[in-house]
Design an enzyme around this catalytic site. Sequence first.
Site, PDB file in Angstrom:
ATOM      1  N   ASN A   9     -37.278  -3.392  23.679  1.00 53.86           N
ATOM      2  CA  ASN A   9     -37.692  -2.506  22.586  1.00 53.86           C
ATOM      3  C   ASN A   9     -36.941  -2.971  21.347  1.00 53.86           C
ATOM      4  O   ASN A   9     -35.748  -2.694  21.200  1.00 53.86           O
ATOM      5  CB  ASN A   9     -37.350  -1.047  22.917  1.00 53.86           C
ATOM      6  CG  ASN A   9     -37.694  -0.123  21.753  1.00 53.86           C
ATOM      7  OD1 ASN A   9     -38.354  -0.534  20.799  1.00 53.86           O
ATOM      8  ND2 ASN A   9     -37.249   1.116  21.837  1.00 53.86           N
ATOM      9  N   LYS A  11     -37.291  -2.035  18.370  1.00 52.03           N
ATOM     10  CA  LYS A  11     -37.118  -0.985  17.353  1.00 52.03           C
ATOM     11  C   LYS A  11     -37.457  -1.571  15.971  1.00 52.03           C
ATOM     12  O   LYS A  11     -38.393  -2.356  15.864  1.00 52.03           O
ATOM     13  CB  LYS A  11     -35.701  -0.403  17.437  1.00 52.03           C
ATOM     14  CG  LYS A  11     -35.367   0.035  18.880  1.00 52.03           C
ATOM     15  CD  LYS A  11     -34.111   0.825  19.049  1.00 52.03           C
ATOM     16  CE  LYS A  11     -33.950   1.205  20.513  1.00 52.03           C
ATOM     17  NZ  LYS A  11     -32.808   2.064  20.789  1.00 52.03           N
ATOM     18  N   HIS A  95     -40.148   7.951  22.900  1.00 51.49           N
ATOM     19  CA  HIS A  95     -38.754   7.496  22.847  1.00 51.49           C
ATOM     20  C   HIS A  95     -37.912   8.587  22.188  1.00 51.49           C
ATOM     21  O   HIS A  95     -38.381   9.279  21.291  1.00 51.49           O
ATOM     22  CB  HIS A  95     -38.671   6.185  22.047  1.00 51.49           C
ATOM     23  CG  HIS A  95     -37.331   5.529  22.176  1.00 51.49           C
ATOM     24  ND1 HIS A  95     -36.243   5.964  21.463  1.00 51.49           N
ATOM     25  CD2 HIS A  95     -36.900   4.488  22.941  1.00 51.49           C
ATOM     26  CE1 HIS A  95     -35.194   5.213  21.795  1.00 51.49           C
ATOM     27  NE2 HIS A  95     -35.570   4.315  22.688  1.00 51.49           N
ATOM     28  N   GLU A  97     -35.730   8.478  20.018  1.00 50.65           N
ATOM     29  CA  GLU A  97     -35.629   8.340  18.556  1.00 50.65           C
ATOM     30  C   GLU A  97     -36.856   8.919  17.872  1.00 50.65           C
ATOM     31  O   GLU A  97     -36.773   9.499  16.790  1.00 50.65           O
ATOM     32  CB  GLU A  97     -35.419   6.859  18.190  1.00 50.65           C
ATOM     33  CG  GLU A  97     -34.011   6.401  18.570  1.00 50.65           C
ATOM     34  CD  GLU A  97     -33.899   4.927  18.908  1.00 50.65           C
ATOM     35  OE1 GLU A  97     -34.819   4.159  18.601  1.00 50.65           O
ATOM     36  OE2 GLU A  97     -32.864   4.551  19.502  1.00 50.65           O
ATOM     37  N   GLU A 167     -33.825   7.351  29.953  1.00 48.11           N
ATOM     38  CA  GLU A 167     -32.831   6.892  28.982  1.00 48.11           C
ATOM     39  C   GLU A 167     -31.934   8.046  28.560  1.00 48.11           C
ATOM     40  O   GLU A 167     -32.327   8.859  27.698  1.00 48.11           O
ATOM     41  CB  GLU A 167     -33.524   6.359  27.725  1.00 48.11           C
ATOM     42  CG  GLU A 167     -34.424   5.179  27.971  1.00 48.11           C
ATOM     43  CD  GLU A 167     -34.584   4.348  26.701  1.00 48.11           C
ATOM     44  OE1 GLU A 167     -34.377   3.148  26.777  1.00 48.11           O
ATOM     45  OE2 GLU A 167     -34.872   4.924  25.637  1.00 48.11           O
ATOM     46  N   GLY A 173     -27.606   2.598  22.617  1.00 45.56           N
ATOM     47  CA  GLY A 173     -26.952   1.926  21.497  1.00 45.56           C
ATOM     48  C   GLY A 173     -25.479   2.246  21.360  1.00 45.56           C
ATOM     49  O   GLY A 173     -24.871   1.967  20.327  1.00 45.56           O
ATOM     50  N   SER A 213     -27.939   0.904  26.785  1.00 50.64           N
ATOM     51  CA  SER A 213     -26.871  -0.104  26.822  1.00 50.64           C
ATOM     52  C   SER A 213     -26.962  -1.039  28.033  1.00 50.64           C
ATOM     53  O   SER A 213     -25.947  -1.439  28.616  1.00 50.64           O
ATOM     54  CB  SER A 213     -25.491   0.558  26.742  1.00 50.64           C
ATOM     55  OG  SER A 213     -25.357   1.255  25.509  1.00 50.64           O
TER      56      SER A 213
HETATM   57  O1  G3H Z   1     -35.485   1.600  24.128  1.00 51.88           O
HETATM   58  C1  G3H Z   1     -34.355   1.187  24.368  1.00 51.88           C
HETATM   59  C2  G3H Z   1     -33.238   2.070  24.401  1.00 51.88           C
HETATM   60  O2  G3H Z   1     -33.244   2.976  23.362  1.00 51.88           O
HETATM   61  C3  G3H Z   1     -31.917   1.458  24.703  1.00 51.88           C
HETATM   62  O3  G3H Z   1     -31.324   0.844  23.594  1.00 51.88           O
HETATM   63  P1  G3H Z   1     -29.983   0.018  23.817  1.00 51.88           P
HETATM   64  O4  G3H Z   1     -30.257  -0.973  24.897  1.00 51.88           O
HETATM   65  O5  G3H Z   1     -29.703  -0.630  22.493  1.00 51.88           O
HETATM   66  O6  G3H Z   1     -28.937   1.004  24.233  1.00 51.88           O
END
Ligand code: G3H
Length: 253
Positions: A9, A11, A95, A97, A167, A173, A213
Site C-alpha cells: 500500500n 499510500k 483502510h 486512514e 491492521e 507506521g 509495521s
Molecule cells: O496499509 C498498510 C498499513 O497501513 C501498514 O503500514 P506500515 O507498514 O507502514 O505500518
Amino acid sequence: MRKPIIAANWKMYKTFDEAVEFVEAIKDKIPPVEKVDAVVCAPALYLPTLVDIAKETDLAIGAQNMHYEEEGAFTGEISPKQLEAIQVDYVIIGHSERREYFNETDEAVNKKVKAALSHGIVPIVCCGETLEEREAGQTEEKVANQVKKALAGLTEEEVQHIVIAYEPIWAIGTGKTATSDDANAVCGHIRKVVEELYGKAAAENIRIQYGGSVKPENIEDLLSKEQIDGALVGGASLQVESYLKLLEAGANA
Ligand SMILES: O=C[C@H](O)COP(=O)(O)O
C-alpha cells in the site's frame, strides 16, 4: 491451503516516475503467482500505466480506494466501473486512514465491498482496533463488528473471494508490530466470525492478512502462523529490495 497474498500500500507516496521505475524494476522478479499473490496498490492516477507495465507478469495492480456508485456527480471520486475498465485487480477498502481522515463509515465500506465484487475486483477489507480499544480489552469485539458490517449481505461464495486485512491502528507506521501470536489470535477470531456468518468453506478459504509495521525482518515469523495468510505493507513496500524480500517470504511461507 490458502495462497499467501502480499500487498503493497503505497499510500500518498512516490511520484509518477518513481512508481514507473519501481514496477519496471520488480516486474520480472516476482515469484510465481502459483506461490504468492503479489499486489501493488498505487495512487489512482498511476494505475493505467502500471497495469500496462505489469501486463503478462505475475504482478497485480490495485487501487487504494473507490466510490461505490457506478458513475455520477461525485467530484474527485473514482468508480468500480472505471477501475474495472482499466483492469485493476484489487482495491483496498476501509483502510483506517480513510475511516479516520475521510469519515468512511462501516456502511460505506459494505457498499464498496459489494460494488468491487460486482465488478470482478478483489476487495482488501481493512479492520483493526485503536490502542485505547486494545488496552480496554475490546479488540475482538471491535474487529468482529467491523467485519460483520463490511460483509453484510454477501453470499457464501462472494465471501471466499475477499481478502481481509487485520491492521491494529497503533501498529501502522509506528514501528510497533503486534506479536505474531497476538496477530494470529485476532486473525483466528476474524475467521471464526466469518464461519459463524458464512459457514466452514468461507472461513477456510477467505484470506486474512496482517498489516502494521511489517518488514523483511518480521514477515517470516508472522507468516509462519496458521491464521495469517499474508501482509498489507506500507513503509517497507516502498523500496524495491525490501518489497522483493517480502514477496520471497510470501512465496516460501
Ligand atoms: O496499509 C498498510 C498499513 O497501513 C501498514 O503500514 P506500515 O507498514 O507502514 O505500518
